[in-house]
Design a protein around this motif. Structure first.
Motif, PDB file in Angstrom:
ATOM      1  N   VAL A 107       0.830  -1.216   0.000  1.00  0.00           N
ATOM      2  CA  VAL A 107       0.000   0.000   0.000  1.00  0.00           C
ATOM      3  C   VAL A 107       0.861   1.262   0.000  1.00  0.00           C
ATOM      4  O   VAL A 107       0.675   2.160  -0.817  1.00  0.00           O
ATOM      5  CB  VAL A 107      -0.954   0.002   1.213  1.00  0.00           C
ATOM      6  N   LEU A 108       1.822   1.333   0.942  1.00  0.00           N
ATOM      7  CA  LEU A 108       2.577   2.574   1.094  1.00  0.00           C
ATOM      8  C   LEU A 108       3.505   2.838  -0.096  1.00  0.00           C
ATOM      9  O   LEU A 108       3.544   3.946  -0.625  1.00  0.00           O
ATOM     10  CB  LEU A 108       3.386   2.553   2.390  1.00  0.00           C
ATOM     11  N   ILE A 109       4.263   1.829  -0.481  1.00  0.00           N
ATOM     12  CA  ILE A 109       5.245   2.025  -1.545  1.00  0.00           C
ATOM     13  C   ILE A 109       4.613   1.897  -2.924  1.00  0.00           C
ATOM     14  O   ILE A 109       4.859   2.716  -3.815  1.00  0.00           O
ATOM     15  CB  ILE A 109       6.411   1.020  -1.392  1.00  0.00           C
ATOM     16  N   GLY A 110       3.784   0.868  -3.096  1.00  0.00           N
ATOM     17  CA  GLY A 110       3.256   0.595  -4.428  1.00  0.00           C
ATOM     18  C   GLY A 110       2.048   1.404  -4.827  1.00  0.00           C
ATOM     19  O   GLY A 110       1.784   1.580  -6.019  1.00  0.00           O
ATOM     20  N   LYS A 111       1.290   1.914  -3.862  1.00  0.00           N
ATOM     21  CA  LYS A 111       0.047   2.615  -4.192  1.00  0.00           C
ATOM     22  C   LYS A 111       0.080   4.082  -3.769  1.00  0.00           C
ATOM     23  O   LYS A 111       0.095   4.978  -4.619  1.00  0.00           O
ATOM     24  CB  LYS A 111      -1.139   1.908  -3.538  1.00  0.00           C
ATOM     25  N   VAL A 112       0.101   4.334  -2.460  1.00  0.00           N
ATOM     26  CA  VAL A 112      -0.036   5.699  -1.959  1.00  0.00           C
ATOM     27  C   VAL A 112       1.114   6.583  -2.434  1.00  0.00           C
ATOM     28  O   VAL A 112       0.902   7.707  -2.919  1.00  0.00           O
ATOM     29  CB  VAL A 112      -0.121   5.718  -0.417  1.00  0.00           C
ATOM     30  N   ASN A 113       2.339   6.092  -2.321  1.00  0.00           N
ATOM     31  CA  ASN A 113       3.496   6.891  -2.718  1.00  0.00           C
ATOM     32  C   ASN A 113       3.414   7.289  -4.179  1.00  0.00           C
ATOM     33  O   ASN A 113       3.614   8.466  -4.532  1.00  0.00           O
ATOM     34  CB  ASN A 113       4.778   6.098  -2.445  1.00  0.00           C
ATOM     35  N   GLN A 114       3.095   6.328  -5.022  1.00  0.00           N
ATOM     36  CA  GLN A 114       3.052   6.616  -6.457  1.00  0.00           C
ATOM     37  C   GLN A 114       1.894   7.534  -6.828  1.00  0.00           C
ATOM     38  O   GLN A 114       2.017   8.360  -7.733  1.00  0.00           O
ATOM     39  CB  GLN A 114       2.969   5.305  -7.245  1.00  0.00           C
ATOM     40  N   TYR A 123       1.679  18.963 -12.075  1.00  0.00           N
ATOM     41  CA  TYR A 123       2.049  20.369 -12.179  1.00  0.00           C
ATOM     42  C   TYR A 123       3.413  20.547 -12.855  1.00  0.00           C
ATOM     43  O   TYR A 123       3.901  21.660 -13.001  1.00  0.00           O
ATOM     44  CB  TYR A 123       2.088  21.015 -10.791  1.00  0.00           C
ATOM     45  N   GLY A 124       4.049  19.460 -13.234  1.00  0.00           N
ATOM     46  CA  GLY A 124       5.370  19.523 -13.854  1.00  0.00           C
ATOM     47  C   GLY A 124       6.212  18.371 -13.351  1.00  0.00           C
ATOM     48  O   GLY A 124       5.714  17.432 -12.727  1.00  0.00           O
ATOM     49  N   HIS A 125       7.508  18.418 -13.621  1.00  0.00           N
ATOM     50  CA  HIS A 125       8.407  17.369 -13.145  1.00  0.00           C
ATOM     51  C   HIS A 125       8.879  17.759 -11.746  1.00  0.00           C
ATOM     52  O   HIS A 125       9.947  18.332 -11.567  1.00  0.00           O
ATOM     53  CB  HIS A 125       9.580  17.204 -14.111  1.00  0.00           C
ATOM     54  N   ASN A 126       8.069  17.416 -10.746  1.00  0.00           N
ATOM     55  CA  ASN A 126       8.260  18.012  -9.427  1.00  0.00           C
ATOM     56  C   ASN A 126       8.578  17.054  -8.297  1.00  0.00           C
ATOM     57  O   ASN A 126       9.098  17.485  -7.268  1.00  0.00           O
ATOM     58  CB  ASN A 126       6.991  18.789  -9.030  1.00  0.00           C
ATOM     59  N   ALA A 127       8.255  15.765  -8.435  1.00  0.00           N
ATOM     60  CA  ALA A 127       8.331  14.875  -7.280  1.00  0.00           C
ATOM     61  C   ALA A 127       9.049  13.576  -7.617  1.00  0.00           C
ATOM     62  O   ALA A 127       8.982  13.075  -8.742  1.00  0.00           O
ATOM     63  CB  ALA A 127       6.929  14.572  -6.755  1.00  0.00           C
ATOM     64  N   VAL A 128       9.737  13.047  -6.611  1.00  0.00           N
ATOM     65  CA  VAL A 128      10.387  11.740  -6.698  1.00  0.00           C
ATOM     66  C   VAL A 128       9.961  10.932  -5.484  1.00  0.00           C
ATOM     67  O   VAL A 128      10.088  11.404  -4.346  1.00  0.00           O
ATOM     68  CB  VAL A 128      11.925  11.873  -6.736  1.00  0.00           C
ATOM     69  N   GLY A 129       9.454   9.727  -5.705  1.00  0.00           N
ATOM     70  CA  GLY A 129       9.000   8.889  -4.612  1.00  0.00           C
ATOM     71  C   GLY A 129      10.062   7.925  -4.132  1.00  0.00           C
ATOM     72  O   GLY A 129      10.743   7.285  -4.946  1.00  0.00           O
ATOM     73  N   ILE A 130      10.221   7.836  -2.824  1.00  0.00           N
ATOM     74  CA  ILE A 130      11.137   6.872  -2.223  1.00  0.00           C
ATOM     75  C   ILE A 130      10.470   6.292  -0.983  1.00  0.00           C
ATOM     76  O   ILE A 130       9.467   6.815  -0.497  1.00  0.00           O
ATOM     77  CB  ILE A 130      12.494   7.503  -1.829  1.00  0.00           C
ATOM     78  N   SER A 131      11.035   5.211  -0.463  1.00  0.00           N
ATOM     79  CA  SER A 131      10.655   4.731   0.860  1.00  0.00           C
ATOM     80  C   SER A 131      11.830   4.953   1.784  1.00  0.00           C
ATOM     81  O   SER A 131      12.947   5.255   1.342  1.00  0.00           O
ATOM     82  CB  SER A 131      10.283   3.245   0.816  1.00  0.00           C
ATOM     83  N   GLY A 132      11.593   4.770   3.068  1.00  0.00           N
ATOM     84  CA  GLY A 132      12.674   4.922   4.025  1.00  0.00           C
ATOM     85  C   GLY A 132      13.754   3.874   3.868  1.00  0.00           C
ATOM     86  O   GLY A 132      14.862   4.022   4.402  1.00  0.00           O
ATOM     87  N   PRO A 171      10.941  15.359  -2.468  1.00  0.00           N
ATOM     88  CA  PRO A 171      10.982  13.953  -2.078  1.00  0.00           C
ATOM     89  C   PRO A 171       9.691  13.548  -1.375  1.00  0.00           C
ATOM     90  O   PRO A 171       9.245  14.232  -0.460  1.00  0.00           O
ATOM     91  CB  PRO A 171      12.184  13.877  -1.125  1.00  0.00           C
ATOM     92  N   VAL A 172       9.095  12.452  -1.831  1.00  0.00           N
ATOM     93  CA  VAL A 172       7.872  11.916  -1.234  1.00  0.00           C
ATOM     94  C   VAL A 172       8.260  10.597  -0.582  1.00  0.00           C
ATOM     95  O   VAL A 172       8.596   9.625  -1.270  1.00  0.00           O
ATOM     96  CB  VAL A 172       6.769  11.708  -2.291  1.00  0.00           C
ATOM     97  N   VAL A 173       8.216  10.556   0.755  1.00  0.00           N
ATOM     98  CA  VAL A 173       8.816   9.453   1.506  1.00  0.00           C
ATOM     99  C   VAL A 173       7.736   8.579   2.134  1.00  0.00           C
ATOM    100  O   VAL A 173       6.945   9.045   2.959  1.00  0.00           O
ATOM    101  CB  VAL A 173       9.758   9.985   2.607  1.00  0.00           C
ATOM    102  N   ALA A 174       7.721   7.300   1.756  1.00  0.00           N
ATOM    103  CA  ALA A 174       6.833   6.328   2.390  1.00  0.00           C
ATOM    104  C   ALA A 174       7.460   5.845   3.691  1.00  0.00           C
ATOM    105  O   ALA A 174       8.666   5.585   3.755  1.00  0.00           O
ATOM    106  CB  ALA A 174       6.597   5.143   1.455  1.00  0.00           C
ATOM    107  N   SER A 175       6.652   5.713   4.726  1.00  0.00           N
ATOM    108  CA  SER A 175       7.168   5.436   6.073  1.00  0.00           C
ATOM    109  C   SER A 175       7.422   3.938   6.287  1.00  0.00           C
ATOM    110  O   SER A 175       6.827   3.297   7.159  1.00  0.00           O
ATOM    111  CB  SER A 175       6.205   5.980   7.131  1.00  0.00           C
TER     112      SER A 175
END
Length: 291
Positions: A107-114, A123-132, A171-175
């Motif tokens: 859920v956190l990495i595969g769904k919510v983060n993405q 809004y543009g090329h603005n975010a990169v998703g990672i996990s802890g 950076p969008v960080v999954a917990s």
């Protein structure tokens, strides 16, 4: 095409006044680092999420270095229900057996983060998703064997987060944290607090489902506007807190102890609560400050 006329001019003038009021705040916040923890209904509702994402994008355009940390408790509960896996909590923390840990990662990495990355990138090329676990950003250890794969952040490596920020992204960080024997489920409030501490953040913001900290949980008018670090510790020791507010206020106190100047709990369901808190004189929610 622009609208003309007296009425349109009056509306535009009101908007201009709002911008003028925000000007000193924009100047003050430029280049600052804010860690925002995002969760609850404000993240589940697509329209609310779109407004929050727009606020975050505007903050970025105004020069704020934003780190977005998220949980996903409701989505995890929904998946566990479909999988017929029992949901259990202890002291506000999710009891996480191996099956639950798989669901947390999914859920956190595969769904919510993405989904959050996609929304910001609209809004543009603005975010990169990672996990802890990426770059060993959140190195953790087991909190309590009775809680299973629940982790306590032992160390934060900020290299990956700072690289993403320096390259102009959010950076969008999954917990989800990492330990020598695998992944650990990290409470998102605690993860955001530890990241804010490690980065020396200027402000830590918790977007939640309530207007802030209430003296009486049944009375929305009992909002506590401000608390000092000493008062926050007194509240923790009082035993008055329960449920998810325990790890939240615990992380608030820890962040203040580590030098974060301001921590704020605001209602993510209220329109533009982030902007009102940061760029207006009134602010909103509950602010926790140094003594």
């Amino acid at each position: 095409m622009k609208k003309r006329g007296i009425q349109s001019r009056d509306v535009a003038a009101a908007k201009a006044e709002t911008l003028i009021e925000a000007l000193p705040w924009i100047n003050k916040m430029y280049g600052k680092t804010f860690v925002i923890k995002y969760g609850g209904s404000a993240m589940e509702d697509k329209e609310l999420c779109a407004r929050v994402v727009a606020d975050i994008e505007l903050m970025k355009l105004m020069g704020v270095r934003v780190v977005l940390v998220h949980g996903g408790g409701k989505a995890i509960n929904a998946l566990l229900k479909r999988l017929d896996v029992p949901v259990k909590f202890k002291d506000g923390l999710r009891v996480t057996d191996p099956d639950t840990m798989e669901a947390v990662r999914e859920v956190l990495i595969g769904k919510v983060n993405q989904e959050l990355v996609w929304a910001l990138n609209e809004y543009g090329h603005n975010a990169v998703g990672i996990s802890g676990a990426d770059g060993k950003t959140l190195k953790a250890e087991v909190v309590d064997p009775e809680l299973g794969r629940v982790g306590r952040v032992r160390e934060v490596d900020t290299n990956l987060i700072n690289t993403i920020l320096d390259d102009g992204y959010i950076p969008v960080v999954a917990s989800v944290g990492c330990a020598p024997d695998g992944f650990l489920n990290i409470n998102a409030d605690a993860a955001a607090g530890k990241i804010a501490e490690a980065m020396g953040a200027d402000k830590l913001i918790y977007l939640t489902d309530v207007d802030g900290l209430l003296e009486d949980v049944n009375d929305p008018e009992s909002l506590i506007a401000q608390m000092s670090r000493a008062e926050t510790h007194e509240l923790l020791d009082s035993g008055k807190l329960d449920g998810g507010m325990i790890p939240k206020i615990r992380s608030v106190a820890s962040a203040l102890d580590s030098g974060v100047q301001e921590v704020v709990i605001v209602n993510g369901k209220a329109d533009h609560s982030l902007l009102l808190e940061i760029f207006t004189d009134e602010g909103c929610g509950t602010m926790f400050t140094q003594d």
